[in-house]
Motif scaffolding. Sequence first.
Motif, PDB file in Angstrom:
ATOM      1  N   LYS A   1       0.956   4.057  -2.856  1.00 44.75           N
ATOM      2  CA  LYS A   1       0.719   5.457  -2.496  1.00 44.75           C
ATOM      3  C   LYS A   1       1.842   6.357  -2.998  1.00 44.75           C
ATOM      4  O   LYS A   1       1.604   7.495  -3.411  1.00 44.75           O
ATOM      5  CB  LYS A   1       0.565   5.596  -0.977  1.00 44.75           C
TER       6      LYS A   1
ATOM      7  N   ARG B   1      -6.046   1.025  -2.113  1.00 45.35           N
ATOM      8  CA  ARG B   1      -6.097   0.286  -0.849  1.00 45.35           C
ATOM      9  C   ARG B   1      -6.972  -0.958  -0.998  1.00 45.35           C
ATOM     10  O   ARG B   1      -6.599  -2.052  -0.547  1.00 45.35           O
ATOM     11  CB  ARG B   1      -6.644   1.192   0.248  1.00 45.35           C
TER      12      ARG B   1
ATOM     13  N   TYR C   1       0.830  -1.202   0.000  1.00 43.63           N
ATOM     14  CA  TYR C   1       0.000   0.000   0.000  1.00 43.63           C
ATOM     15  C   TYR C   1       0.865   1.252   0.000  1.00 43.63           C
ATOM     16  O   TYR C   1       0.586   2.213  -0.741  1.00 43.63           O
ATOM     17  CB  TYR C   1      -0.924   0.003   1.220  1.00 43.63           C
TER      18      TYR C   1
ATOM     19  N   ARG D   1      -7.958   5.364  -2.272  1.00 45.50           N
ATOM     20  CA  ARG D   1      -8.914   4.447  -1.646  1.00 45.50           C
ATOM     21  C   ARG D   1      -9.098   3.190  -2.493  1.00 45.50           C
ATOM     22  O   ARG D   1      -9.219   2.084  -1.965  1.00 45.50           O
ATOM     23  CB  ARG D   1     -10.254   5.148  -1.441  1.00 45.50           C
TER      24      ARG D   1
ATOM     25  N   ARG E   1      -6.589  11.314  -3.332  1.00 47.03           N
ATOM     26  CA  ARG E   1      -7.096  10.588  -2.167  1.00 47.03           C
ATOM     27  C   ARG E   1      -8.161   9.581  -2.588  1.00 47.03           C
ATOM     28  O   ARG E   1      -8.212   8.451  -2.069  1.00 47.03           O
ATOM     29  CB  ARG E   1      -7.672  11.563  -1.145  1.00 47.03           C
ATOM     30  N   GLU E   2      -9.011   9.979  -3.516  1.00 50.01           N
ATOM     31  CA  GLU E   2     -10.037   9.056  -4.004  1.00 50.01           C
ATOM     32  C   GLU E   2      -9.401   7.858  -4.699  1.00 50.01           C
ATOM     33  O   GLU E   2      -9.789   6.700  -4.476  1.00 50.01           O
ATOM     34  CB  GLU E   2     -10.983   9.782  -4.969  1.00 50.01           C
TER      35      GLU E   2
END
Length: 433
Positions: free
Chosen positions: A92, A258, A88, A255, A251-252
């Motif tokens: 990121k 993730r 992750y 998600r 950020r979307e």
Amino acid sequence: MAASAEQVPFTGLDSQALRAAQPSGLRVLRSRGRTRGAVALLGPAFVAAVAYVDPGNFATNFGAGAAFGYALAWTVAVANLMAMLVQYLSAKTGVATGRDLPELCREHLGAHVSLGLWVQAELIAMATDLAEFVGAALGLNLLFHVPLFPAGLITAVVAFGILGLEQRGYRHFELAIVGLLGLVLLGFAYDLAGAGASAGGIAAGLVPRLGSDRLLLVSGIIGATVMPHVIYLHSALTKSRVSCGDDAERRELLRFQRLDVIVALGAAGLVNLAMLFVAASVFHRTGGSQVDSIQAAHAGLVRLVGGGAALAFAVALLASGLSSSSVGTYAGQVVMQGFVHRRIPLFARRALTMLPALIVLGLGLPATDSLVISQVVLSFGIPFALVPLVLLTRRADIMGPLANRPLTTAAAGGIAAMIIALNVYLLWSTFAG
């Protein structure tokens, strides 16, 4: 490859205004609908997950299950949870910076450090290829009785074919890898159904216990699960795959990354546990002496469970070796280009990194022992990828608002510290004992 909208005709606006007028790649994909848009955003973690069920996992998980029963199931579970956090953070990194981890190391850690990291990463790539090539060759040998050395050459040819799909777009490559991962999952689901695993034994095995006689296999399991080359690769898979217009969109997208990691590595973790459970159920009661090699495990499945279970095992091994070999070569290109800003022809890279595997196959060295040792070597390479990842992802000047929170940094730092401590203890116990 980032998704993009149709080209906007020239209207006299400057280039910045033109870019602002177009929807981002994320918005284009999300406009396809709730389900189709979500599925289109998944994929990178499945490519990374293949490395977590490569042939090295077969050797370490079957060895652990045969020798210690269910007792090391906790190690597989913990290693998989560690891998989820690590991958992750790598995903990121690409989303937040538009750079992959090797590129960030070159930019922020200095030329000398980057050169050293590149050299060790290339050595780790050879250990990775050893496991993947030997595993695929064993799969071909078990299925079609192809001698190991020619089987290794066949593996190289097929891996090139799978890599060629990437030239037609990342989605073709991802779907091929997901298909092969599915074969591995189905193979061990079938084997587990016929093995008759003990629910009580599984529950007891998830309670952590560690002894010096288990340390080599514990290190090997972690080395086979948390893979250095896909720590580098995952950031490259996400850095420009989908464009974002601002931090809210990043950020979307994160998600979905993730979710991608949880689903893909969750599946890989179930496969690894299934391997250990099958070995524990079938072989541990006989003392594990008949599982000193992958060939012996295959023969034991034929004798104790049936030909169908052995066939599923061999197909899964072949699919694992072919897919992980392709992913390993892809990761090697990312490592070289990022650390030293150089590219070499794919054929030359493949020929170089597969050389140790072909030597092992050509000399007839013990294949399973070579696989286990390769995973221990990989375990020693993990800190060289993980420590830079932790150091860079905590910096707001690099990651912006997506920089790690203190708790995330502490957890990732704890993983790195545990792996380093395990490796130091393994060295001490080996040479002092």
